[in-house]
Motif scaffolding. Structure first.
Motif, PDB file in Angstrom:
ATOM      1  N   GLN A  82      -7.949   5.175   2.409  1.00  0.00           N
ATOM      2  CA  GLN A  82      -8.283   4.431   1.293  1.00  0.00           C
ATOM      3  C   GLN A  82      -8.888   3.257   1.323  1.00  0.00           C
ATOM      4  O   GLN A  82      -8.807   2.443   2.279  1.00  0.00           O
ATOM      5  CB  GLN A  82      -6.926   3.884   0.566  1.00  0.00           C
ATOM      6  CG  GLN A  82      -5.967   5.058   0.449  1.00  0.00           C
ATOM      7  CD  GLN A  82      -6.367   6.235  -0.575  1.00  0.00           C
ATOM      8  OE1 GLN A  82      -6.794   5.960  -1.852  1.00  0.00           O
ATOM      9  NE2 GLN A  82      -6.285   7.583  -0.196  1.00  0.00           N
ATOM     10  N   ASP A 102       0.803  -1.031   0.194  1.00  0.00           N
ATOM     11  CA  ASP A 102       0.056  -0.100   0.043  1.00  0.00           C
ATOM     12  C   ASP A 102       0.884   1.407   0.001  1.00  0.00           C
ATOM     13  O   ASP A 102       0.403   2.322  -0.163  1.00  0.00           O
ATOM     14  CB  ASP A 102      -0.952   0.065   1.345  1.00  0.00           C
ATOM     15  CG  ASP A 102      -1.885  -1.062   1.163  1.00  0.00           C
ATOM     16  OD1 ASP A 102      -2.258  -1.493  -0.096  1.00  0.00           O
ATOM     17  OD2 ASP A 102      -2.529  -1.347   2.142  1.00  0.00           O
ATOM     18  N   LEU A 103       2.147   1.212   0.493  1.00  0.00           N
ATOM     19  CA  LEU A 103       3.027   2.411   0.748  1.00  0.00           C
ATOM     20  C   LEU A 103       4.156   2.071  -0.143  1.00  0.00           C
ATOM     21  O   LEU A 103       4.991   1.121   0.236  1.00  0.00           O
ATOM     22  CB  LEU A 103       3.439   2.465   1.961  1.00  0.00           C
ATOM     23  CG  LEU A 103       4.117   3.738   2.415  1.00  0.00           C
ATOM     24  CD1 LEU A 103       3.514   4.866   2.052  1.00  0.00           C
ATOM     25  CD2 LEU A 103       4.568   3.807   3.986  1.00  0.00           C
ATOM     26  N   LYS A 135      -1.399   2.606  -2.707  1.00  0.00           N
ATOM     27  CA  LYS A 135      -2.363   3.589  -2.191  1.00  0.00           C
ATOM     28  C   LYS A 135      -1.684   4.900  -1.961  1.00  0.00           C
ATOM     29  O   LYS A 135      -2.405   5.992  -2.190  1.00  0.00           O
ATOM     30  CB  LYS A 135      -3.053   3.184  -0.870  1.00  0.00           C
ATOM     31  CG  LYS A 135      -3.952   1.788  -1.104  1.00  0.00           C
ATOM     32  CD  LYS A 135      -4.598   1.443   0.068  1.00  0.00           C
ATOM     33  CE  LYS A 135      -5.636   0.352  -0.219  1.00  0.00           C
ATOM     34  NZ  LYS A 135      -5.975  -0.485   1.073  1.00  0.00           N
ATOM     35  N   VAL A 136      -0.605   4.866  -1.606  1.00  0.00           N
ATOM     36  CA  VAL A 136       0.253   6.332  -1.293  1.00  0.00           C
ATOM     37  C   VAL A 136       1.669   6.268  -1.355  1.00  0.00           C
ATOM     38  O   VAL A 136       2.220   5.094  -1.281  1.00  0.00           O
ATOM     39  CB  VAL A 136       0.131   6.401   0.469  1.00  0.00           C
ATOM     40  CG1 VAL A 136       1.007   7.708   0.700  1.00  0.00           C
ATOM     41  CG2 VAL A 136      -1.470   6.817   0.917  1.00  0.00           C
ATOM     42  N   LEU A 141      -3.403   6.636   4.005  1.00  0.00           N
ATOM     43  CA  LEU A 141      -3.466   5.028   4.085  1.00  0.00           C
ATOM     44  C   LEU A 141      -4.928   4.589   4.615  1.00  0.00           C
ATOM     45  O   LEU A 141      -5.484   3.755   4.131  1.00  0.00           O
ATOM     46  CB  LEU A 141      -2.406   4.337   4.606  1.00  0.00           C
ATOM     47  CG  LEU A 141      -1.123   4.423   3.831  1.00  0.00           C
ATOM     48  CD1 LEU A 141       0.025   3.826   4.573  1.00  0.00           C
ATOM     49  CD2 LEU A 141      -1.186   3.470   2.718  1.00  0.00           C
TER      50      LEU A 141
END
Ligand code: URA
Length: 249
Positions: free
Chosen positions: A249, A100-101, A179-180, A246
């Motif tokens: 999302q 996600d990161l 996501k980020v 985060l």
């Protein structure tokens, strides 16, 4: 997009570009793939259509694992700029390919060049601590750099070197679909956001990266934080901003 750069992106992604004849020859629709379909999300542009090589026997979709290993192979074989001649090995990136990161630094340093992994020196130790403070093990995120080869004497990568390497990073972003994005330091932020605004003015707010508008947060580079520990509080604010994104999302 400028034609030469667009072609460089496609070539680096392993896509063979065919020149459209004028007038266009009749081509069976099933042998045509639009550029918009063949490129990862950030590269999709409406309107531009290019024929790319397909064959009746080619598999319709390469698995994500195949795409990652193909990309890794192309990065290690790259000698598009002079950095490759002066480094020990390419430093592809490391971590969870579905993270996600996504963390994006600048360039490998001496330790990274030796070990073939980003952020393994003193700045990497601080990055690990920053990630733990956010609640992430290092293995849970993906860590990449703007350029994959160590610049001589740890100088900043030149703009042309960053541009040569950009297609690889674009594909890493497209495959990870984070996501980020957390951008570390000026070289990273300036190349990702195509600006030269100082990090002090880019940090502390939310940017959108590329056509897919991935939320992007800029913070100070860990190497800078080692030299200026008084800035760590501001960096922590940035990490919390990334965390809040985060969670959204
Ligand atoms: N600094 C970076 O920006 N990247 C690394 O991989 C190591 C240090």
């Amino acid at each position: 997009m400028e034609e030469a750069r667009r072609k460089a992106y496609l070539t680096a992604m392993g896509i063979t570009v065919w020149q459209r004849r004028d007038p266009p020859a009749a081509v069976a629709p099933e042998t045509m793939v639009s550029e918009a379909e063949s490129l990862p999300a950030p590269e999709r542009t409406a309107g531009e259509r290019t024929l790319v090589e397909t064959t009746a026997t080619a598999p319709m979709a390469e698995s994500a694992a195949d795409q990652w290993s193909d990309l890794r192979r192309r990065v290690s074989a790259c000698s598009a700029c002079s950095l490759r001649a002066g480094c020990t090995q390419t430093v592809f990136g490391v971590g969870n390919t579905q993270a996600d990161l996504l963390i994006i630094g600048e360039a490998p340093g001496a330790d990274e060049d030796r070990q073939g992994e980003p952020f393994v020196g003193p700045a990497g130790q601080l990055l690990n601590a920053m990630l733990l403070a956010m609640g992430f093990q290092r293995e849970a995120v993906f860590i990449a750099n703007i350029v994959k080869c160590r610049p001589p004497s740890n100088r900043n990568p030149k703009q042309e070197e960053a541009l040569q390497c950009e297609p690889f990073l674009l594909q890493q972003i497209a495959l990870t679909q984070p996501k980020v994005i957390l951008s570390l330091g000026a070289v990273s932020a300036h190349n990702l956001l195509k600006t030269d605004i100082p990090v002090g003015r880019l940090r502390g707010r939310i940017h959108n990266y590329g056509d897919s508008a991935i939320p992007l947060v800029v913070t100070y580079h860990p190497a800078y934080l080692l030299r200026s520990p008084e800035q760590k509080a501001k960096s922590w604010q940035d990490l919390q901003l990334a965390l809040s994104l985060l969670r959204e999302q």
